[in-house]
Design a protein around this motif. Structure first.
Motif, mmCIF file in Angstrom:
data_model
loop_
_atom_site.group_PDB
_atom_site.id
_atom_site.type_symbol
_atom_site.label_atom_id
_atom_site.label_comp_id
_atom_site.label_asym_id
_atom_site.label_seq_id
_atom_site.Cartn_x
_atom_site.Cartn_y
_atom_site.Cartn_z
ATOM 1 N N UNK A 298 0.864 -1.178 0.000
ATOM 2 C CA UNK A 298 0.000 0.000 0.000
ATOM 3 C C UNK A 298 0.902 1.229 0.000
ATOM 4 N N UNK A 299 0.414 2.371 -0.455
ATOM 5 C CA UNK A 299 1.237 3.585 -0.392
ATOM 6 C C UNK A 299 1.719 3.900 1.030
ATOM 7 N N UNK A 300 0.843 3.723 2.030
ATOM 8 C CA UNK A 300 1.256 3.986 3.414
ATOM 9 C C UNK A 300 2.303 2.978 3.882
ATOM 10 N N UNK A 301 2.149 1.720 3.487
ATOM 11 C CA UNK A 301 3.130 0.698 3.850
ATOM 12 C C UNK A 301 4.484 0.956 3.205
ATOM 13 N N UNK A 302 4.451 1.414 1.958
ATOM 14 C CA UNK A 302 5.693 1.728 1.250
ATOM 15 C C UNK A 302 6.403 2.899 1.915
ATOM 16 N N UNK A 303 5.652 3.967 2.242
ATOM 17 C CA UNK A 303 6.264 5.117 2.909
ATOM 18 C C UNK A 303 6.827 4.726 4.272
ATOM 19 N N UNK A 304 6.092 3.903 5.017
ATOM 20 C CA UNK A 304 6.569 3.471 6.333
ATOM 21 C C UNK A 304 7.864 2.675 6.199
#
Length: 151
Positions: free
Chosen positions: A93-99
């Protein structure tokens, strides 16, 4: 005479910068790949940082790095400026990638800090100095006290 050096992990210094680094429309391509820009240049330190996060790293035929975590994979590619950028497939997910990139940025910063300490330890004698103490606080800030042995 003594000299104190305080080495602050880059992740602390870059916290504000990473907060400002938000995905732009160009970071999401075709709805199935997320790209996140980084500040990482040194391949050796990047591979070590990925290893610190539990990723097994291999080189692809086009010079990219493939990092496999226990449940997913990502590809690191150099951009025109020589910086490594993370490319995440649709399983992220975009949030998982950023994290993940934020975790990687912290791990990379610690690798840079370790490399600086190693260089200081190696070069101190030839500069007429010796490290008399080293401490690390809870925020991973390293304080080195060096003594000047000759004027």
């Amino acid at each position: 005479m003594s000299l104190s050096l305080v080495l602050i992990p880059l992740s602390i210094a870059a916290a504000a910068a990473s907060q400002a680094r938000r995905p732009r429309p160009s970071d999401v391509e075709a709805g199935n790949e997320v790209r996140v820009e980084s500040r990482m240049r040194d391949e050796t330190l990047l591979v070590a940082a990925l290893g610190d996060l539990g990723a097994a790293v291999s080189r692809t035929g086009d010079g990219a790095l493939l990092a496999r975590t226990p449940d997913r994979a990502l590809t690191m590619r150099r951009d025109a400026a020589g910086l490594w950028n993370a490319c995440f497939a649709e399983t992220w997910t975009p949030d998982g990638a950023r994290a993940f990139v934020e975790d990687l940025d912290r791990a990379y910063g610690l690798q840079v800090q370790r490399a600086v300490i190693r260089r200081l330890e190696e070069r101190a004698p030839e500069a007429g100095m010796r490290i008399t103490s080293q401490s690390v606080d809870d925020d991973r800030v390293v304080t080195l006290v060096m003594e000047v042995e000759r004027a």
